[in-house]
Write a protein that holds these residues in place. Structure first.
Motif, mmCIF file in Angstrom:
data_model
loop_
_atom_site.group_PDB
_atom_site.id
_atom_site.type_symbol
_atom_site.label_atom_id
_atom_site.label_comp_id
_atom_site.label_asym_id
_atom_site.label_seq_id
_atom_site.Cartn_x
_atom_site.Cartn_y
_atom_site.Cartn_z
ATOM 1 N N SER A 1 -7.741 -3.447 -1.401
ATOM 2 C CA SER A 1 -6.767 -4.143 -2.237
ATOM 3 C C SER A 1 -7.100 -3.945 -3.705
ATOM 4 N N THR A 2 -6.029 -3.896 -4.495
ATOM 5 C CA THR A 2 -6.167 -3.839 -5.947
ATOM 6 C C THR A 2 -5.053 -4.679 -6.561
ATOM 7 N N LEU A 3 -5.322 -5.214 -7.711
ATOM 8 C CA LEU A 3 -4.338 -5.997 -8.452
ATOM 9 C C LEU A 3 -3.983 -5.211 -9.707
ATOM 10 N N ILE A 4 -2.714 -4.801 -9.796
ATOM 11 C CA ILE A 4 -2.248 -4.015 -10.943
ATOM 12 C C ILE A 4 -1.006 -4.694 -11.503
ATOM 13 N N ASP A 5 -1.068 -5.089 -12.765
ATOM 14 C CA ASP A 5 0.071 -5.704 -13.450
ATOM 15 C C ASP A 5 0.658 -6.872 -12.664
ATOM 16 N N GLY A 6 -0.200 -7.689 -12.084
ATOM 17 C CA GLY A 6 0.247 -8.883 -11.376
ATOM 18 C C GLY A 6 0.742 -8.647 -9.968
ATOM 19 N N ILE A 7 0.650 -7.404 -9.483
ATOM 20 C CA ILE A 7 1.075 -7.083 -8.123
ATOM 21 C C ILE A 7 -0.167 -6.762 -7.292
ATOM 22 N N LEU A 8 -0.274 -7.414 -6.147
ATOM 23 C CA LEU A 8 -1.358 -7.134 -5.217
ATOM 24 C C LEU A 8 -0.940 -5.964 -4.338
ATOM 25 N N TYR A 9 -1.706 -4.879 -4.392
ATOM 26 C CA TYR A 9 -1.475 -3.722 -3.534
ATOM 27 C C TYR A 9 -2.529 -3.725 -2.446
ATOM 28 N N VAL A 10 -2.074 -3.759 -1.194
ATOM 29 C CA VAL A 10 -2.971 -3.750 -0.042
ATOM 30 C C VAL A 10 -2.672 -2.487 0.751
ATOM 31 N N THR A 11 -3.711 -1.706 1.019
ATOM 32 C CA THR A 11 -3.570 -0.501 1.823
ATOM 33 C C THR A 11 -4.289 -0.732 3.143
ATOM 34 N N LEU A 12 -3.555 -0.561 4.245
ATOM 35 C CA LEU A 12 -4.113 -0.759 5.573
ATOM 36 C C LEU A 12 -4.211 0.582 6.281
ATOM 37 N N SER A 13 -5.229 0.722 7.126
ATOM 38 C CA SER A 13 -5.359 1.937 7.924
ATOM 39 C C SER A 13 -5.943 1.585 9.284
ATOM 40 N N GLY A 14 -5.670 2.441 10.257
ATOM 41 C CA GLY A 14 -6.152 2.201 11.613
ATOM 42 C C GLY A 14 -5.094 1.529 12.456
ATOM 43 N N ASP A 15 -5.526 0.565 13.281
ATOM 44 C CA ASP A 15 -4.627 -0.163 14.169
ATOM 45 C C ASP A 15 -4.525 -1.613 13.723
ATOM 46 N N LEU A 16 -3.316 -2.093 13.560
ATOM 47 C CA LEU A 16 -3.073 -3.490 13.171
ATOM 48 C C LEU A 16 -2.784 -4.269 14.450
ATOM 49 N N ILE A 17 -3.872 -4.777 15.066
ATOM 50 C CA ILE A 17 -3.750 -5.376 16.398
ATOM 51 C C ILE A 17 -4.362 -6.772 16.497
ATOM 52 N N GLY A 18 -4.708 -7.381 15.399
ATOM 53 C CA GLY A 18 -5.210 -8.749 15.443
ATOM 54 C C GLY A 18 -6.674 -8.834 15.782
ATOM 55 N N SER A 19 -7.494 -8.287 14.975
ATOM 56 C CA SER A 19 -8.939 -8.362 15.136
ATOM 57 C C SER A 19 -9.485 -9.284 14.053
ATOM 58 N N PRO A 20 -10.808 -9.463 14.000
ATOM 59 C CA PRO A 20 -11.342 -10.274 12.889
ATOM 60 C C PRO A 20 -10.914 -9.753 11.517
ATOM 61 N N ASP A 21 -10.619 -8.450 11.449
ATOM 62 C CA ASP A 21 -10.179 -7.863 10.177
ATOM 63 C C ASP A 21 -8.883 -8.499 9.682
ATOM 64 N N THR A 22 -8.001 -8.868 10.615
ATOM 65 C CA THR A 22 -6.737 -9.466 10.178
ATOM 66 C C THR A 22 -6.963 -10.846 9.586
ATOM 67 N N GLN A 23 -7.942 -11.588 10.106
ATOM 68 C CA GLN A 23 -8.272 -12.889 9.513
ATOM 69 C C GLN A 23 -8.809 -12.709 8.107
ATOM 70 N N GLN A 24 -9.625 -11.687 7.907
ATOM 71 C CA GLN A 24 -10.140 -11.399 6.568
ATOM 72 C C GLN A 24 -8.999 -11.033 5.621
ATOM 73 N N LEU A 25 -8.028 -10.281 6.135
ATOM 74 C CA LEU A 25 -6.860 -9.915 5.328
ATOM 75 C C LEU A 25 -6.083 -11.158 4.916
ATOM 76 N N LEU A 26 -5.843 -12.052 5.853
ATOM 77 C CA LEU A 26 -5.117 -13.292 5.545
ATOM 78 C C LEU A 26 -5.882 -14.128 4.523
ATOM 79 N N GLN A 27 -7.196 -14.194 4.650
ATOM 80 C CA GLN A 27 -8.004 -14.945 3.685
ATOM 81 C C GLN A 27 -7.979 -14.294 2.308
ATOM 82 N N LEU A 28 -8.042 -12.965 2.287
ATOM 83 C CA LEU A 28 -7.983 -12.243 1.025
ATOM 84 C C LEU A 28 -6.682 -12.542 0.295
#
Length: 116
Positions: A5-32
């Motif tokens: 993730s990066t914040l540019i000019d007030g916009i949060l840009y999130v780049t995801l890769s791999g499989d979006l299937i609900g792992s602990p990584d998704t909880q970290q994403l929601l917290q971020l």
């Protein structure tokens, strides 16, 4: 799933890769994202071009993110969903709910329009 993730000019840009299937990584994403929302960031662009596979839990994460931004008067745009996510969004008719942009520049334009 990996995310950056990066914040540019007030916009949060999130780049995801791999499989979006609900792992602990998704909880970290929601917290971020929640931490950025606490800092009054209300515009987000999520790049799905490197997501190979997405399931119902992954769709739920995207809907949750969209809800978080819209409930604060903001907006979220999906950038260039790969083939499988694009098909799933169409199948579930969520392509009518999400704004989809071809690239980061188009996403920035869509978010600027939503903010005005």
């Amino acid at each position: 799933m990996n995310s950056t993730s990066t914040l540019i000019d007030g916009i949060l840009y999130v780049t995801l890769s791999g499989d979006l299937i609900g792992s602990p990584d998704t909880q970290q994403l929601l917290q971020l994202v929640s931490s950025y929302l606490e800092e009054a960031v209300t515009s987000c662009a999520v790049d799905l071009s490197d997501i190979r596979y997405i399931n119902s839990t992954g769709i739920g994460v995207l809907v949750s993110l969209l809800t978080k931004f819209r409930s604060r008067g903001g907006e979220m745009v999906l950038i260039n969903p790969a083939d499988h996510p694009r098909k799933l969004l169409a199948l579930t008719k969520l392509n009518n709910i999400f704004t989809i942009a071809a690239d980061q520049a188009a996403a920035r334009q869509q978010l600027a329009l939503a903010a005005s």
